[in-house]
Design a protein around this motif. Sequence first.
Motif, PDB file in Angstrom:
ATOM      1  N   GLU A   1      -1.348   6.645 -10.465  1.00  0.00           N
ATOM      2  CA  GLU A   1      -1.265   5.403  -9.695  1.00  0.00           C
ATOM      3  C   GLU A   1       0.185   5.026  -9.419  1.00  0.00           C
ATOM      4  O   GLU A   1       0.537   4.620  -8.307  1.00  0.00           O
ATOM      5  CB  GLU A   1      -1.979   4.258 -10.429  1.00  0.00           C
ATOM      6  CG  GLU A   1      -3.471   4.433 -10.527  1.00  0.00           C
ATOM      7  CD  GLU A   1      -3.910   5.397 -11.643  1.00  0.00           C
ATOM      8  OE1 GLU A   1      -3.121   5.673 -12.575  1.00  0.00           O
ATOM      9  OE2 GLU A   1      -5.045   5.887 -11.559  1.00  0.00           O
ATOM     10  N   GLU A   2       1.038   5.143 -10.448  1.00  0.00           N
ATOM     11  CA  GLU A   2       2.444   4.796 -10.257  1.00  0.00           C
ATOM     12  C   GLU A   2       3.111   5.776  -9.283  1.00  0.00           C
ATOM     13  O   GLU A   2       3.911   5.382  -8.433  1.00  0.00           O
ATOM     14  CB  GLU A   2       3.197   4.772 -11.587  1.00  0.00           C
ATOM     15  CG  GLU A   2       4.603   4.248 -11.458  1.00  0.00           C
ATOM     16  CD  GLU A   2       5.280   3.957 -12.777  1.00  0.00           C
ATOM     17  OE1 GLU A   2       6.431   3.490 -12.731  1.00  0.00           O
ATOM     18  OE2 GLU A   2       4.688   4.203 -13.838  1.00  0.00           O
ATOM     19  N   TYR A   3       2.766   7.057  -9.396  1.00  0.00           N
ATOM     20  CA  TYR A   3       3.295   8.055  -8.470  1.00  0.00           C
ATOM     21  C   TYR A   3       2.906   7.710  -7.030  1.00  0.00           C
ATOM     22  O   TYR A   3       3.750   7.724  -6.130  1.00  0.00           O
ATOM     23  CB  TYR A   3       2.778   9.452  -8.839  1.00  0.00           C
ATOM     24  CG  TYR A   3       3.137  10.501  -7.827  1.00  0.00           C
ATOM     25  CD1 TYR A   3       4.439  11.000  -7.760  1.00  0.00           C
ATOM     26  CD2 TYR A   3       2.203  10.968  -6.912  1.00  0.00           C
ATOM     27  CE1 TYR A   3       4.788  11.960  -6.805  1.00  0.00           C
ATOM     28  CE2 TYR A   3       2.547  11.926  -5.959  1.00  0.00           C
ATOM     29  CZ  TYR A   3       3.834  12.416  -5.914  1.00  0.00           C
ATOM     30  OH  TYR A   3       4.184  13.339  -4.970  1.00  0.00           O
ATOM     31  N   GLU A   4       1.643   7.383  -6.829  1.00  0.00           N
ATOM     32  CA  GLU A   4       1.178   7.034  -5.485  1.00  0.00           C
ATOM     33  C   GLU A   4       1.877   5.786  -4.951  1.00  0.00           C
ATOM     34  O   GLU A   4       2.218   5.716  -3.764  1.00  0.00           O
ATOM     35  CB  GLU A   4      -0.339   6.869  -5.485  1.00  0.00           C
ATOM     36  CG  GLU A   4      -1.062   8.191  -5.667  1.00  0.00           C
ATOM     37  CD  GLU A   4      -2.560   8.051  -5.886  1.00  0.00           C
ATOM     38  OE1 GLU A   4      -3.067   6.915  -6.038  1.00  0.00           O
ATOM     39  OE2 GLU A   4      -3.234   9.102  -5.912  1.00  0.00           O
ATOM     40  N   ASP A   5       2.098   4.804  -5.824  1.00  0.00           N
ATOM     41  CA  ASP A   5       2.813   3.592  -5.418  1.00  0.00           C
ATOM     42  C   ASP A   5       4.248   3.925  -5.002  1.00  0.00           C
ATOM     43  O   ASP A   5       4.743   3.436  -3.983  1.00  0.00           O
ATOM     44  CB  ASP A   5       2.840   2.559  -6.543  1.00  0.00           C
ATOM     45  CG  ASP A   5       1.494   1.920  -6.806  1.00  0.00           C
ATOM     46  OD1 ASP A   5       0.587   2.031  -5.950  1.00  0.00           O
ATOM     47  OD2 ASP A   5       1.342   1.312  -7.885  1.00  0.00           O
ATOM     48  N   ARG A   6       4.922   4.748  -5.803  1.00  0.00           N
ATOM     49  CA  ARG A   6       6.298   5.133  -5.488  1.00  0.00           C
ATOM     50  C   ARG A   6       6.358   5.872  -4.151  1.00  0.00           C
ATOM     51  O   ARG A   6       7.218   5.594  -3.312  1.00  0.00           O
ATOM     52  CB  ARG A   6       6.866   6.039  -6.584  1.00  0.00           C
ATOM     53  CG  ARG A   6       7.195   5.300  -7.869  1.00  0.00           C
ATOM     54  CD  ARG A   6       7.678   6.272  -8.914  1.00  0.00           C
ATOM     55  NE  ARG A   6       8.186   5.606 -10.098  1.00  0.00           N
ATOM     56  CZ  ARG A   6       8.902   6.210 -11.033  1.00  0.00           C
ATOM     57  NH1 ARG A   6       9.171   7.498 -10.942  1.00  0.00           N
ATOM     58  NH2 ARG A   6       9.346   5.530 -12.081  1.00  0.00           N
ATOM     59  N   MET A   7       5.441   6.816  -3.946  1.00  0.00           N
ATOM     60  CA  MET A   7       5.461   7.591  -2.710  1.00  0.00           C
ATOM     61  C   MET A   7       5.109   6.734  -1.491  1.00  0.00           C
ATOM     62  O   MET A   7       5.654   6.945  -0.411  1.00  0.00           O
ATOM     63  CB  MET A   7       4.530   8.802  -2.816  1.00  0.00           C
ATOM     64  CG  MET A   7       5.081   9.904  -3.704  1.00  0.00           C
ATOM     65  SD  MET A   7       6.767  10.447  -3.272  1.00  0.00           S
ATOM     66  CE  MET A   7       6.562  10.989  -1.582  1.00  0.00           C
ATOM     67  N   LYS A   8       4.255   5.753  -1.671  1.00  0.00           N
ATOM     68  CA  LYS A   8       3.932   4.843  -0.570  1.00  0.00           C
ATOM     69  C   LYS A   8       5.193   4.083  -0.146  1.00  0.00           C
ATOM     70  O   LYS A   8       5.456   3.918   1.045  1.00  0.00           O
ATOM     71  CB  LYS A   8       2.833   3.865  -1.008  1.00  0.00           C
ATOM     72  CG  LYS A   8       2.376   2.935   0.072  1.00  0.00           C
ATOM     73  CD  LYS A   8       1.240   2.060  -0.402  1.00  0.00           C
ATOM     74  CE  LYS A   8       0.785   1.114   0.696  1.00  0.00           C
ATOM     75  NZ  LYS A   8      -0.278   0.232   0.231  1.00  0.00           N
ATOM     76  N   ILE A   9       5.966   3.652  -1.125  1.00  0.00           N
ATOM     77  CA  ILE A   9       7.225   2.959  -0.833  1.00  0.00           C
ATOM     78  C   ILE A   9       8.182   3.908  -0.123  1.00  0.00           C
ATOM     79  O   ILE A   9       8.802   3.551   0.882  1.00  0.00           O
ATOM     80  CB  ILE A   9       7.844   2.399  -2.132  1.00  0.00           C
ATOM     81  CG1 ILE A   9       6.973   1.271  -2.682  1.00  0.00           C
ATOM     82  CG2 ILE A   9       9.275   1.923  -1.893  1.00  0.00           C
ATOM     83  CD1 ILE A   9       7.315   0.850  -4.096  1.00  0.00           C
ATOM     84  N   CYS A  10       8.307   5.122  -0.642  1.00  0.00           N
ATOM     85  CA  CYS A  10       9.212   6.106  -0.029  1.00  0.00           C
ATOM     86  C   CYS A  10       8.821   6.411   1.417  1.00  0.00           C
ATOM     87  O   CYS A  10       9.677   6.487   2.296  1.00  0.00           O
ATOM     88  CB  CYS A  10       9.229   7.404  -0.831  1.00  0.00           C
ATOM     89  SG  CYS A  10      10.060   7.281  -2.425  1.00  0.00           S
ATOM     90  N   LYS A  11       7.528   6.587   1.640  1.00  0.00           N
ATOM     91  CA  LYS A  11       7.061   6.945   2.980  1.00  0.00           C
ATOM     92  C   LYS A  11       7.309   5.835   3.998  1.00  0.00           C
ATOM     93  O   LYS A  11       7.390   6.102   5.195  1.00  0.00           O
ATOM     94  CB  LYS A  11       5.575   7.309   2.937  1.00  0.00           C
ATOM     95  CG  LYS A  11       5.342   8.655   2.266  1.00  0.00           C
ATOM     96  CD  LYS A  11       3.870   8.957   2.126  1.00  0.00           C
ATOM     97  CE  LYS A  11       3.664  10.292   1.408  1.00  0.00           C
ATOM     98  NZ  LYS A  11       2.247  10.570   1.178  1.00  0.00           N
ATOM     99  N   SER A  12       7.460   4.610   3.522  1.00  0.00           N
ATOM    100  CA  SER A  12       7.742   3.498   4.430  1.00  0.00           C
ATOM    101  C   SER A  12       9.250   3.281   4.627  1.00  0.00           C
ATOM    102  O   SER A  12       9.660   2.427   5.403  1.00  0.00           O
ATOM    103  CB  SER A  12       7.100   2.210   3.911  1.00  0.00           C
ATOM    104  OG  SER A  12       7.769   1.758   2.750  1.00  0.00           O
ATOM    105  N   CYS A  13      10.070   4.084   3.950  1.00  0.00           N
ATOM    106  CA  CYS A  13      11.527   3.917   3.990  1.00  0.00           C
ATOM    107  C   CYS A  13      12.140   4.779   5.088  1.00  0.00           C
ATOM    108  O   CYS A  13      11.802   5.957   5.239  1.00  0.00           O
ATOM    109  CB  CYS A  13      12.115   4.312   2.629  1.00  0.00           C
ATOM    110  SG  CYS A  13      13.906   4.105   2.523  1.00  0.00           S
TER     111      CYS A  13
END
Length: 69
Positions: A11-23
């Motif tokens: 879950e934390e990995y997915e949250d981090r990647m979601k943030i990255c993908k929006s950057c």
Amino acid sequence: MKKDKWFVTKEEYEDRMKICKSCDNLVLGGCNICFCFMPLKAKFSSSSCPINKWSASDNLLKDDPTLNS
């Protein structure tokens, strides 16, 4: 299942990647600020975003507060 302190949860990995993908600094999976390959970096508990969009995971910091520097 025992938590691994070196890696974040799914879950934390997915949250981090979601943030990255929006950057805007993410290009082809790589960060233009720290030059890391984010799909790998985001898995490690001690990793953090170079522009503070996400921080090192609590599950590692609780075990070793020196990594919070």
